[in-house]
Design a protein around this motif. Structure first.
Motif, mmCIF file in Angstrom:
data_model
loop_
_atom_site.group_PDB
_atom_site.id
_atom_site.type_symbol
_atom_site.label_atom_id
_atom_site.label_comp_id
_atom_site.label_asym_id
_atom_site.label_seq_id
_atom_site.Cartn_x
_atom_site.Cartn_y
_atom_site.Cartn_z
ATOM 1 N N ARG A 112 31.423 34.501 -5.771
ATOM 2 C CA ARG A 112 32.863 34.310 -5.967
ATOM 3 C C ARG A 112 33.361 33.366 -4.885
ATOM 4 O O ARG A 112 33.086 33.566 -3.702
ATOM 5 C CB ARG A 112 33.578 35.654 -5.894
ATOM 6 C CG ARG A 112 34.942 35.615 -6.520
ATOM 7 C CD ARG A 112 35.418 36.987 -6.883
ATOM 8 N NE ARG A 112 36.689 36.883 -7.579
ATOM 9 C CZ ARG A 112 37.517 37.889 -7.729
ATOM 10 N NH1 ARG A 112 37.218 39.075 -7.251
ATOM 11 N NH2 ARG A 112 38.643 37.715 -8.371
ATOM 12 N N LEU A 143 33.380 40.683 -4.801
ATOM 13 C CA LEU A 143 32.833 41.070 -6.104
ATOM 14 C C LEU A 143 32.965 42.585 -6.177
ATOM 15 O O LEU A 143 32.479 43.295 -5.289
ATOM 16 C CB LEU A 143 31.379 40.644 -6.236
ATOM 17 C CG LEU A 143 31.225 39.142 -6.508
ATOM 18 C CD1 LEU A 143 30.936 38.396 -5.239
ATOM 19 C CD2 LEU A 143 30.157 38.914 -7.524
ATOM 20 N N PHE A 189 34.506 33.066 -10.425
ATOM 21 C CA PHE A 189 33.147 33.602 -10.447
ATOM 22 C C PHE A 189 32.177 32.489 -10.800
ATOM 23 O O PHE A 189 32.417 31.718 -11.727
ATOM 24 C CB PHE A 189 33.030 34.732 -11.476
ATOM 25 C CG PHE A 189 33.805 35.960 -11.083
ATOM 26 C CD1 PHE A 189 33.254 36.908 -10.235
ATOM 27 C CD2 PHE A 189 35.090 36.155 -11.561
ATOM 28 C CE1 PHE A 189 33.967 38.031 -9.874
ATOM 29 C CE2 PHE A 189 35.801 37.288 -11.202
ATOM 30 C CZ PHE A 189 35.245 38.227 -10.355
#
Length: 185
Positions: free
Chosen positions: A55, A143, A61
């Motif tokens: 990320r 994340l 992402f």
């Protein structure tokens, strides 16, 4: 200097630039990975891809393989916590460990905090959603794994009264850290 493939070579010591593009992956809210709209049914493949998920500082992402790099879509969080394991004694010294849908085991604590937006007003049919940090991204965007509803109910059963910033709340202890889950009524 030109390589035989016609691409420019990188000077020694510099990383080779990756082609950055949008890859046809989507991670659904329930943890299902899709490639070009079809579910990836081979769990080892999903586990491999999830290990290469990053990320960036903007919250995007990225799937970064040795061969290519590209952004992917994620509906909510890329991981789902599907199992809770309670270890140790009760209270401050207990350890709460979560298994994800890709079989990573993460124990809540200073490096993997539980996060709940417990200040957000709850609707009648929507409670605040708990997440656990799986790993840190490049910026302020980690994340996360969203806790599956049964896991959240198990966690709620372990909740004890506490205070955060002088406000009473219900929360859980793990590795000597208190994590608020909800305001205390």
């Amino acid at each position: 200097m030109q390589a035989s493939s016609g691409q420019q070579e990188c000077p020694a010591g510099h990383p080779k630039p990756k082609r950055e593009r949008v890859l046809p992956f989507l991670i659904q809210r329930d943890g299902t990975w899709l490639y070009q709209g079809s579910p990836i049914r081979r769990k080892p493949m999903v586990c491999l891809f999830s290990s290469m998920l990053k990320r960036d500082v903007e919250g995007t992402f990225w799937l970064e393989t040795p061969a290519e790099s590209g952004s992917i879509q994620v509906e909510d969080a890329p991981f789902l916590a599907v199992e809770l394991d309670f270890r140790g004694s009760c209270g401050r010294h207990q350890t709460l460990c979560f298994r994800t849908n890709v079989d990573e085991v993460i124990c809540a604590g200073p490096d993997h905090p539980l996060e709940v937006d417990w200040d957000r007003p709850c609707c009648e049919d929507h409670a605040s959603i708990p997440y656990i940090v799986i790993r840190w991204g490049e910026g302020r965007f980690p994340l996360l794994a969203r806790l599956a509803r049964p896991v959240y109910y198990e966690l709620a059963a372990l909740a004890v009264p506490g205070h955060v910033e002088g406000r009473p709340c219900l929360g859980v202890w793990s590795q000597d850290c208190f994590f608020p889950l909800a305001r205390q009524p």
